[in-house]
Structure formats: structure tokens, C-alpha cells
Design a protein around this motif. Structure first.
Motif: not given
Length: 425
Positions: A111-117, A119-127
């Protein structure tokens, strides 16, 4: 637990010549290679995020400040999820918990690799959420493989040593592949490796289950959710140890938050030269953590774990206070190395004592709470260090961190000395 667990487990307090030696590091590493590799992979997503913060912000059309602030979401998620799920870590096979966390980690990286802001927020939460389960599950799984005594403590500290080595080397390791496929490629690489490791953990769990007849062990009644917290509070020294883990992290991470600024202001070191300071600190932590885990969990340790814990805290107090009053670069570098080494000693002692005292039924819960406390410590340390700096400059920062270490020393005084029953839980 493996079929060799009984043979490999050393009693907490060696008695006479019958004490069996703790397995060597290489033997443990061969048995635990998926665990060690997974512990390294778990650090990579946020390392990619921090290393390539500027291009990631550009890709998402965001400012660096706004993008960097998302990192705090991971710490918040780790604190909440780690605390809430702590009792559950011991109610399922550790390998399955690790596999599930790895799947979530891999999907989050994609999800983070998509580069969308968003999705990057979701990336940080899920990581943050996935690592709050992954790290304690891996540490507990490594310890379970070698029983409940000194060998279990050594296996657990081998995992933490691997993590500290990865933290030191991760930036150059991910930077080289990124020259070919960019930071997105790094994250997709994390996805692939994470999913492959999840399959390995599930397969190995089935193999060990057949080998050691763990169906019987799994039929043992498990403690309820709230009962796990109560049982953990009743373990000798568990609460002070968790408090020490929180305070130690607050001091060290707060200190690291202002380390670059201190060296630039006082010694005029630019970012390039400061990289060597960072490497010095990381190397000192790794070597000290590795050696401490070996010393405290040897069959016949010359220094008790509780005493070594106190020594590490005293060294941390001297080095963190002395550091901010230093105006000679070589002495500052020595203090930096000593401070990192002292925190590694404390971290290894805390993990060793938790693993040996909590046994296989509670160590996952305890390690999860320890990790959650460390997440909270990151925020508290940065906040208190900044408050001290704002009120009284670097002497104020020294006072803030020194007070936290003194509080940790007080908690260490409440940790009872080990007995021959340690690790029998």
C-alpha cells in the motif's frame, strides 16, 4: 518447542558441575534463521520511509513536515494494538501470530508503495500495528524454542541483537537496491519477503507440532484476557522490568532525537560527518547487546543479571549527563559510544529477565507490553528532552534524561534477585 528444548535449556541458577552449557550463537542462529530474518525485515518499512522521506513527500504531493508526522501514527498504533493484544500473544502459537503479522506487514508495504498520501497514512498505521505483534511474537518464539532457562534468554537476546544490527545497516542495505528500482521497489521487496516468510512460519509450525507432540501442550487451559494481566503483575519483578524498559527507551530515543543538533551546534559536524557518529552509536549498541545476552545467559555467569542491569543504568546516567557538558569532540564520541552500550546492556538484561521469569505461558504478553511501553517511551523521551532544551538548554535536557534514568534505577531496586526457580513458570 523443539524436540531439543529440554536438552538445550539451562537452569536459571547453575548448581554444580551438572549444568549443561547454553547453545552457541551459531547453533541458535541456524535453528532460528526465519525468526532472525523476520525480525530484520520488520524494521525495513519505516527505514525506507525515513530514508526517502523527501521523495515520498514529493510523490504524494505533500510537505515533508506533514509526511513525517505520519510516522507518529505508527507509534500510536503500536502502543494501542500492542497493549490490547498482549494477552492474546500467548493464546495462539507464536509462529502463527508472527505469520499473520508478516502478512499484514507485506500488504502494508505494498500500500505504501502506491505513493498516495491517504494510503501512506494507512501504511504507517498498519506497519505500527503489525510490528507491535511481530516483534514480541518473534522474540517469544525464539525463547520457546529453547525452553524456560538461560538458553531461552539467550535466544531472545539474539533476536534483539539482530534487530539492532539491522537498524545500523538497514539504510545502506536499502539504498543500494533503490538505485535500480527506487523506494517503491524496496517496499515491494519487503512485501515479497514478508509473504514468503509467513509461509515458512506456517510450514515450520506444522513440522514442529508433529515432531514434539504439541497438541497436548495446546490442550492446556489458557488464562483469560484479564487474568493474563493479573498473572503477569504477580510475576516477580515483572512490573519494575516493564517500567525500566519504558524509561530506558524514553531516555535513549529522546537523546537520539537531539543528537544531530547537538553535534552540529557544538562541534559543527554536518550531516555527512554525523553519519559516522550514528554508525559509532549503532555499532556500540549492537556489540554490547550481543555480548550482554551471551554473558547474562551463560551457564555460569560471573555477574548476575540484576547486578549487570544496575551497572548499565549507572553507566547510562553518567554518560547522558556528562555528554551534554562535553566540549571536546573525542570525549563526546566516547560518551556517545558508552551511552549506546549502556542502553544495550539494560535492554538485554530486561529481555532476559522477562523471558526467564515469565515462562512460556506469559512471556509473549510481557514482551508485547514491553514493546508497547517502548513505543510510548519514544514520544515521552522526545517531549521531555525538548522541554528541557527549551527551558534550560542542553543542561535542561541532561536534567530531564538524568531524572528518567534515576527513576529507572529506583525501579531496578525493586527487581528481586533470581532464584533457582526462575524460569520454571
Amino acid at each position: 518447542m523443539s524436540v531439543d528444548a529440554t536438552k538445550d535449556t539451562a537452569p536459571a541458577e547453575p548448581v554444580g558441575p551438572a549444568v549443561e552449557p547454553v547453545p552457541g550463537d551459531l547453533r541458535m542462529a541456524r535453528a532460528l534463521w526465519p525468526v532472525l530474518l523476520a525480525s530484520a525485515v520488520g524494521l525495513l518499512p519505516f527505514t525506507v520511509f525515513s530514508t526517502y522521506l523527501v521523495p515520498i513527500a514529493d510523490e504524494a504531493g505533500s510537505s515533508v513536515a506533514a509526511m513525517g508526522g505520519l510516522r507518529g501514527l505508527g507509534g500510536l498504533a503500536a502502543l494501542l494494538v500492542g497493549t490490547a493484544l498482549a494477552p492474546l500473544i500467548d493464546r495462539v502459537p507464536k509462529e502463527w501470530a508472527a505469520a499473520g503479522a508478516l502478512v499484514l506487514l507485506g500488504l502494508s508495504a505494498a500500500l505504501g508503495a502506491a505513493g498516495n498520501f491517504a494510503l501512506l497514512a494507512v501504511f504507517c498505521l498498519l506497519i505500527g500495528a503489525s510490528t507491535s505483534v511481530l516483534n514480541p511474537a518473534l522474540t517469544a518464539a525464539a525463547a520457546d524454542r529453547f525452553g524456560t532457562g538461560k538458553a531461552a534468554g539467550r535466544a531472545a537476546t539474539l533476536v534483539t541483537a539482530t534487530q539492532s544490527m539491522t537498524a545500523m545497516l538497514a539504510a545502506p542495505v536499502i539504498a543500494l537496491p533503490a538505485l535500480f528500482w527506487g523506494w517503491q521497489g524496496d517496499l515491494f521487496g519487503v512485501t515479497v519477503v514478508s509473504l514468503l516468510l509467513a509461509v515458512v512460519f506456517v510450514a515450520r509450525r506444522g513440522k514442529h507440532r508433529e515432531a514434539d507432540g504439541s497438541e497436548a501442550a495446546e490442550s492446556t487451559p489458557r488464562l483469560g484476557y484479564l487474568a493474563s494481566f493479573k498473572a503477569l503483575a504477580a510475576v516477580r519483578g515483572a512490573v519494575p522490568l516493564l517500567l525500566i524498559g519504558f524509561l530506558r527507551t524514553a531516555v535513549f530515543m529522546g537523546y537520539l532525537s537531539y543528537l544531530a543538533a547537538f553535534y552540529e551546534e557544538r562541534f559543527d559536524l554536518d550531516a555527512g560527518l554525523f553519519a559516522f557518529v550514528w554508525t559509532l552509536s549503532g555499532a556500540a549498541f549492537f556489540v554490547s547487546n550481543l555480548l550482554t545476552g551471551r554473558i547474562t545467559n551463560s551457564a555460569e555467569p560471573r555477574v548476575g543479571t540484576e547486578r549487570l542491569l544496575a551497572i548499565g543504568l549507572v553507566a547510562a546516567l553518567v554518560s547522558v549527563v556528562g555528554f551534554y557538558f562535553t566540549h571536546w569532540l573525542p570525549l563526546a564520541l566516547a560518551m556517545t559510544a558508552l551511552h549506546a552500550a549502556s542502553h544495550a546492556i539494560v535492554a538485554a538484561c530486561v529481555v532476559s529477565l522477562i523471558v526467564r521469569r515469565c515462562g512460556t505461558t506469559l512471556r509473549g504478553s510481557a514482551l508485547s507490553l514491553n514493546a508497547a511501553g517502548q513505543s510510548l517511551g519514544v514520544f515521552v523521551g522526545a517531549a521531555l528532552g525538548g522541554a528541557g532544551l527549551g527551558l534550560a538548554g542542553y543542561p535542561g535536557t541532561a536534567a530531564a534524561f538524568g531524572a528518567l534514568v534515576i527513576a529507572a534505577l529506583g525501579a531496578a531496586a525493586l527487581v528481586p534477585r533470581g532464584t533457582s526457580e526462575e524460569g520454571a513458570a
